[in-house]
Design an enzyme around this catalytic site. Structure first.
Site, PDB file in Angstrom:
ATOM      1  N   ASP A   1       6.389 -10.318 -13.458  1.00 31.45           N
ATOM      2  CA  ASP A   1       6.314 -11.612 -12.906  1.00 31.45           C
ATOM      3  C   ASP A   1       4.567 -11.721 -12.497  1.00 31.45           C
ATOM      4  OD1 ASP A   1       9.093 -10.659 -12.504  1.00 31.45           O
ATOM      5  OD2 ASP A   1       8.637  -8.827 -10.890  1.00 31.45           O
TER       6      ASP A   1
ATOM      7  N   LYS B   1     -10.435   4.127   5.335  1.00 30.66           N
ATOM      8  CA  LYS B   1     -10.690   3.133   6.776  1.00 30.66           C
ATOM      9  C   LYS B   1      -9.769   2.485   6.905  1.00 30.66           C
ATOM     10  CE  LYS B   1     -14.931   4.563   6.528  1.00 30.66           C
ATOM     11  NZ  LYS B   1     -16.017   4.900   7.481  1.00 30.66           N
TER      12      LYS B   1
ATOM     13  N   THR C   1      11.467  -7.008  -2.367  1.00 23.98           N
ATOM     14  CA  THR C   1      12.068  -6.402  -3.866  1.00 23.98           C
ATOM     15  C   THR C   1      10.545  -5.831  -4.072  1.00 23.98           C
ATOM     16  OG1 THR C   1      12.046  -8.248  -5.140  1.00 23.98           O
ATOM     17  CG2 THR C   1      14.331  -7.159  -3.764  1.00 23.98           C
TER      18      THR C   1
ATOM     19  N   TYR D   1       6.116  -5.358  -2.797  1.00 17.39           N
ATOM     20  CA  TYR D   1       5.420  -4.328  -2.351  1.00 17.39           C
ATOM     21  C   TYR D   1       6.029  -4.078  -1.009  1.00 17.39           C
ATOM     22  CZ  TYR D   1       0.833  -2.073  -1.015  1.00 17.39           C
ATOM     23  OH  TYR D   1      -0.037  -1.358  -0.186  1.00 17.39           O
ATOM     24  N   ALA D   2       6.546  -4.608   0.335  1.00 20.87           N
ATOM     25  CA  ALA D   2       7.542  -4.148   0.912  1.00 20.87           C
ATOM     26  C   ALA D   2       8.318  -3.301   1.174  1.00 20.87           C
ATOM     27  CB  ALA D   2       8.054  -5.912   1.298  1.00 20.87           C
TER      28      ALA D   2
END
Length: 278
Positions: A71, A150, A180, A182-183
């Protein structure tokens, strides 16, 4: 419509990927004109092929881009094209949602595609950082803390209406294609690419009430850092990073130039997700 000229890009640190490029060139060089990106061509030293930067391939008659890798290879090269060519991904990595063709099926699939193909268009996010445009995102834009442990404080507005003033490790703003990626790992929903939407997913928010949002793809989304002396990283498709700090404003809109993916499978979005996530 028979294809006359193709371009090929590849991972350059992966022996199997480079061997696949050589195999594709040897098989099809007598049937179609072939152009390689400079980084792909350098380690192969092949004769009888053009060397053209990806961003200039469309202007030089390339009608289809074959991406050999994962990807990341697809995303990097889409970002380099102002008006992305249709792309066919040969999967030389692990689980990839943008690369559907397995190495064992590569030659036969390319043979079929060269006789003519259909492609789907996927929306991208145009990105403006303090009035300056940066390459659009096919998957997502991530605002994340530049220093571990942080927390960040930032404001999100949608069409000039304040949606959230959030303390969190960051936020993912994704296209349906990126839902599909990181989210999804951050707890966001999966969105059918046919849905005209943008997804906003907080990363480890301080308030338990902070939840993902799905908004219209036509919305203007602004993200602004509001706490001084905190630096953050703006990461586009996991490939490009920009440092931002207080009073910097990131504005996201739907790009006029979509990504284009060759359709090679009869399976739909839901079947592909089930197969990839088994």
């Amino acid at each position: 419509m028979t294809i006359r000229k193709i371009g090929i890009v590849s991972r350059c640190d992966h022996t199997d990927a480079l061997e696949m490029v050589s195999r594709i060139v040897d098989t099809f060089r007598s049937k179609v004109e072939i152009a390689l990106s400079p980084n792909t061509a350098l380690p192969l030293k092949l004769e009888g092929v053009e060397i053209i930067p990806v961003e200039l391939m469309r202007q030089n008659g390339v009608e289809l881009l074959i991406s050999v890798g994962g990807d990341g290879t697809v995303l990097r090269n889409i970002a380099r094209m102002e008006d992305p060519l249709p792309i066919l991904g040969i999967n030389m990595g692990t689980v990839g949602f943008l690369v559907e063709v397995n190495p064992s099926e590569a030659i036969s699939t390319i043979e079929e595609v060269l006789e003519g193909f259909k492609y789907s268009e996927r929306s991208r996010l145009a990105i403006d950082l303090n009035g300056e445009s940066i390459p659009a995102a096919t998957n997502e834009v991530v605002l994340t803390t530049a220093r571990p442990a942080k927390i960040l404080t930032f404001r999100i507005t949608i069409d000039d209406q304040k949606a959230e003033e959030m303390r969190a490790d960051g936020v993912v703003i994704a296209t349906p294609t990126g839902s599909t990626a990181y989210a999804m790992s951050a707890g966001g929903p999966l969105i059918d690419p046919a849905v005209n939407a943008t997804l906003i997913v907080p990363l480890a928010p301080f308030k338990l009430s902070a939840r993902p949002w799905v908004v219209s793809a036509s919305s203007i989304i602004k993200v602004e850092m509001i706490v001084p002396e905190k630096k953050a990283a703006l990461v586009v498709d996991g490939q490009y990073t920009h440092t931002i700090q207080k009073n910097d404003v990131v504005t996201l809109t739907m790009s006029d130039m979509p990504a284009r993916f060759v359709e090679i499978s009869a399976s739909g979005f839901y079947e592909r997700v089930q197969n990839k996530l088994r």
